[in-house]
Design a protein around this motif. Structure first.
Motif, PDB file in Angstrom:
ATOM      1  N   ALA A   1      -8.588  11.714   7.801  1.00 51.99           N
ATOM      2  CA  ALA A   1      -7.599  12.784   7.762  1.00 51.99           C
ATOM      3  C   ALA A   1      -8.291  14.115   8.050  1.00 51.99           C
ATOM      4  N   ALA A   2      -7.702  14.905   8.960  1.00 49.50           N
ATOM      5  CA  ALA A   2      -8.306  16.161   9.394  1.00 49.50           C
ATOM      6  C   ALA A   2      -7.272  17.280   9.335  1.00 49.50           C
ATOM      7  N   PRO A   3      -7.324  18.155   8.323  1.00 48.09           N
ATOM      8  CA  PRO A   3      -6.407  19.299   8.258  1.00 48.09           C
ATOM      9  C   PRO A   3      -6.737  20.311   9.360  1.00 48.09           C
ATOM     10  N   PHE A   4      -5.713  20.778  10.078  1.00 47.07           N
ATOM     11  CA  PHE A   4      -5.948  21.739  11.144  1.00 47.07           C
ATOM     12  C   PHE A   4      -5.860  23.166  10.644  1.00 47.07           C
ATOM     13  N   GLU A   5      -6.450  24.081  11.414  1.00 46.33           N
ATOM     14  CA  GLU A   5      -6.713  25.424  10.930  1.00 46.33           C
ATOM     15  C   GLU A   5      -5.449  26.196  10.578  1.00 46.33           C
ATOM     16  N   GLU A   6      -4.406  26.077  11.366  1.00 49.74           N
ATOM     17  CA  GLU A   6      -3.197  26.849  11.116  1.00 49.74           C
ATOM     18  C   GLU A   6      -2.115  26.042  10.406  1.00 49.74           C
ATOM     19  N   GLN A   7      -1.786  24.875  10.937  1.00 48.00           N
ATOM     20  CA  GLN A   7      -0.782  24.046  10.280  1.00 48.00           C
ATOM     21  C   GLN A   7      -0.890  22.602  10.758  1.00 48.00           C
TER      22      GLN A   7
ATOM     23  N   PHE B   1       0.149  12.562  13.794  1.00 48.78           N
ATOM     24  CA  PHE B   1       0.187  13.971  13.423  1.00 48.78           C
ATOM     25  C   PHE B   1       1.285  14.214  12.405  1.00 48.78           C
ATOM     26  N   ALA B   2       0.930  14.883  11.326  1.00 51.67           N
ATOM     27  CA  ALA B   2       1.903  15.269  10.303  1.00 51.67           C
ATOM     28  C   ALA B   2       2.263  16.732  10.527  1.00 51.67           C
ATOM     29  N   ASP B   3       3.502  16.975  10.915  1.00 54.65           N
ATOM     30  CA  ASP B   3       3.950  18.317  11.269  1.00 54.65           C
ATOM     31  C   ASP B   3       4.400  19.055  10.017  1.00 54.65           C
TER      32      ASP B   3
ATOM     33  N   ASP C   1       0.731  27.155   0.159  1.00 60.67           N
ATOM     34  CA  ASP C   1       1.739  27.585  -0.815  1.00 60.67           C
ATOM     35  C   ASP C   1       1.668  26.799  -2.112  1.00 60.67           C
ATOM     36  N   GLY C   2       0.729  25.842  -2.192  1.00 61.63           N
ATOM     37  CA  GLY C   2       0.585  25.055  -3.409  1.00 61.63           C
ATOM     38  C   GLY C   2       1.445  23.819  -3.457  1.00 61.63           C
ATOM     39  N   THR C   3       1.963  23.378  -2.310  1.00 68.58           N
ATOM     40  CA  THR C   3       2.787  22.168  -2.243  1.00 68.58           C
ATOM     41  C   THR C   3       1.934  20.981  -1.816  1.00 68.58           C
ATOM     42  N   VAL C   4       2.103  19.868  -2.516  1.00 71.48           N
ATOM     43  CA  VAL C   4       1.399  18.634  -2.176  1.00 71.48           C
ATOM     44  C   VAL C   4       2.357  17.686  -1.465  1.00 71.48           C
ATOM     45  N   TYR C   5       1.869  17.030  -0.422  1.00 67.34           N
ATOM     46  CA  TYR C   5       2.668  16.129   0.397  1.00 67.34           C
ATOM     47  C   TYR C   5       2.110  14.719   0.326  1.00 67.34           C
ATOM     48  N   SER C   6       3.001  13.733   0.297  1.00 65.49           N
ATOM     49  CA  SER C   6       2.632  12.338   0.497  1.00 65.49           C
ATOM     50  C   SER C   6       3.048  11.954   1.913  1.00 65.49           C
ATOM     51  N   LEU C   7       2.074  11.449   2.699  1.00 63.97           N
ATOM     52  CA  LEU C   7       2.297  11.196   4.115  1.00 63.97           C
ATOM     53  C   LEU C   7       2.170   9.710   4.442  1.00 63.97           C
ATOM     54  N   ASP C   8       2.968   9.271   5.403  1.00 66.41           N
ATOM     55  CA  ASP C   8       2.834   7.913   5.926  1.00 66.41           C
ATOM     56  C   ASP C   8       1.576   7.864   6.789  1.00 66.41           C
TER      57      ASP C   8
ATOM     58  N   GLY D   1       2.445   9.676  10.071  1.00 64.90           N
ATOM     59  CA  GLY D   1       2.321  11.064   9.666  1.00 64.90           C
ATOM     60  C   GLY D   1       3.581  11.635   9.059  1.00 64.90           C
ATOM     61  N   ALA D   2       4.627  10.832   8.929  1.00 67.40           N
ATOM     62  CA  ALA D   2       5.891  11.309   8.367  1.00 67.40           C
ATOM     63  C   ALA D   2       5.709  11.724   6.908  1.00 67.40           C
ATOM     64  N   VAL D   3       6.402  12.803   6.514  1.00 63.48           N
ATOM     65  CA  VAL D   3       6.359  13.260   5.133  1.00 63.48           C
ATOM     66  C   VAL D   3       7.261  12.373   4.290  1.00 63.48           C
ATOM     67  N   LEU D   4       6.678  11.663   3.329  1.00 62.12           N
ATOM     68  CA  LEU D   4       7.435  10.766   2.469  1.00 62.12           C
ATOM     69  C   LEU D   4       7.991  11.494   1.252  1.00 62.12           C
ATOM     70  N   GLU D   5       7.227  12.449   0.741  1.00 65.44           N
ATOM     71  CA  GLU D   5       7.654  13.207  -0.425  1.00 65.44           C
ATOM     72  C   GLU D   5       6.786  14.448  -0.531  1.00 65.44           C
TER      73      GLU D   5
END
Length: 407
Positions: free
Chosen positions: A284-290, A304-306, A329-336, A340-344
């Motif tokens: 998993a590689a977080p990108f610089e902007e989003q 890619f998780a958008d 913003d302090g939000t945690v995501y669970s991703l497929d 890369g789909a956002v599950l929760e």
């Protein structure tokens, strides 16, 4: 000294470094394998207590003093406290040990969190032992620390070398240096791999981020790895090889020490990753902007998780079953992990301002093995190719939030 404390609501000055369940996998650890004597019961470990479930430990550091406390999340007790300084930061961690770097003091303190798991394939053993400091490794400008199954490489930017220690001896409370890998002064990293050490090497100037890799054998003989990529920063280990983030993509190094660069996906919009979190076959590689990229290290294909926010950190399950991410913003995501789909998603911490602190100065999230627990801890990224990254100096204050989501 053991002190009962409330785990869920510590002060805002505390930073969770990581939650430790201590999955050792198949790696040999001193005193953690089969009993040497036939009279000892199966799974016996001298000096440790065996439990019937994973043991959860959380290490937190005071952002002002640098002191570290290790909490037992099951008993809600502080099991040890380690003194630090305002310049003490997390240089690395593995399933059992913390490595606390202090640039000003020129040292890394190794800490045994005292909880680990031994995986025998068809069953597991869970252990606890005394949490304690193991001592310190001295050197100029301590930076990244990376563990292998039996060795740990402590990279010192100012000296341009990694000091290699016997990880198996840590279980006996001993710091035993095995040797040194010396590529030269720069902001680098050395990774133990396949009885060798893969290391970054300096560029034309020591203050530049590296662009090349070299493999060192156990005698210290260096062999350059073909292929290069500018501004290497961030490393992870998958089942089949190593992954290094760079300006143009991710460099994968296989067991034969062949390297190949997988370009970042088009969805990244020309942005890069400054860190890598590796699972079994995925990275998993977080990108610089989003957004966040999920690389299949075997095929070289990306998902890619958008996420419409800057992803400051990511974590991945050891078996690749899930990916988690934390945004600014302090939000945690669970991703497929496949799409890369956002599950929760769930807001867990207040937004944090890292302006002027450098990339990655805020908290981060980490997936730990074999138990439903992650935590917030500091992370770092580089700010430019011409200024040496001083990862160990960066930290931000936030509340400690154990994550028991989705796992």
């Amino acid at each position: 000294m053991k002190t009962t404390t409330a785990v869920s609501v510590p002060s805002a000055a505390m930073i969770a470094l990581l939650a430790l369940t201590g999955c050792q996998g198949q790696q040999p650890v001193s005193g953690a394998g089969e009993a040497g004597a036939s009279a000892s019961p199966h799974g016996y470990v001298e000096g440790a207590q065996e439990a019937d479930a994973p043991q959860l430990r959380l290490a937190v550091s005071d952002a002002k003093t640098g002191g570290v406390a290790v909490l037992d999340l099951l008993s809600e007790e502080v099991v040890t406290e380690i003194a630090g300084s305002p310049t003490t930061k997390l240089s690395g961690a593995d399933s059992r040990y913390l490595y606390l770097g202090d640039v000003e003091a020129g040292k890394v303190t190794a800490v045994d969190a005292g909880a680990w798991t031994v995986d025998h394939g068809d069953h597991k053993h869970y252990y606890t032992a005394e949490a304690k400091s193991l001592g310190q490794i001295d050197g100029a400008e301590p930076a990244h620390v990376v563990s292998g199954p039996t060795e740990v490489a402590f990279f010192f930017d100012g000296e341009g070398r990694a000091k290699v220690y016997d990880r198996t001896a840590f279980g006996d409370g001993e710091l035993t240096q095995l040797g040194t890998v010396a590529p030269g002064p720069h902001h680098g990293v050395t990774v133990p791999f396949e009885d060798h050490f893969v290391s970054t090497v300096p560029g034309d100037r020591a203050e530049d981020l590296p662009s090349k890799l070299t493999v060192f054998d156990e005698q210290g003989q260096a062999t350059p790895i073909d292929g290069e990529c500018p501004e290497i920063h961030g490393a992870g280990v998958t089942r089949d090889g190593l992954a290094f983030a760079c300006a143009e993509g991710v460099i994968s190094v296989d067991e034969d020490f062949h390297a190949e660069v997988a370009s970042y996906p088009e969805e990244a919009g020309g942005e890069r990753a400054w860190s890598i979190e590796a699972g079994r076959d995925l990275a998993a590689a977080p990108f610089e902007e989003q957004g966040i990229g999920i690389l299949d290290a075997r095929s070289g294909e990306w998902s890619f998780a958008d996420i419409d926010a800057e992803v400051v950190s990511a974590g991945i399950a050891p078996d690749d079953s899930a990916v988690i991410a934390l945004d600014g913003d302090g939000t945690v995501y669970s991703l497929d992990p496949d799409t890369g789909a956002v599950l929760e998603k769930k807001k867990l911490v207040e937004p944090f301002d890292t302006e002027g602190e450098g990339h990655g100065a805020g908290p981060s999230v980490r997936w730990t093995a074999n138990a439903p627990m992650s935590a917030i801890r500091p992370r770092e990224r580089s700010t430019s190719s011409t200024r040496r990254t001083d990862c160990a100096r960066r930290a931000a204050s936030t509340s400690v939030v154990p994550l028991r989501l989705w796992l």
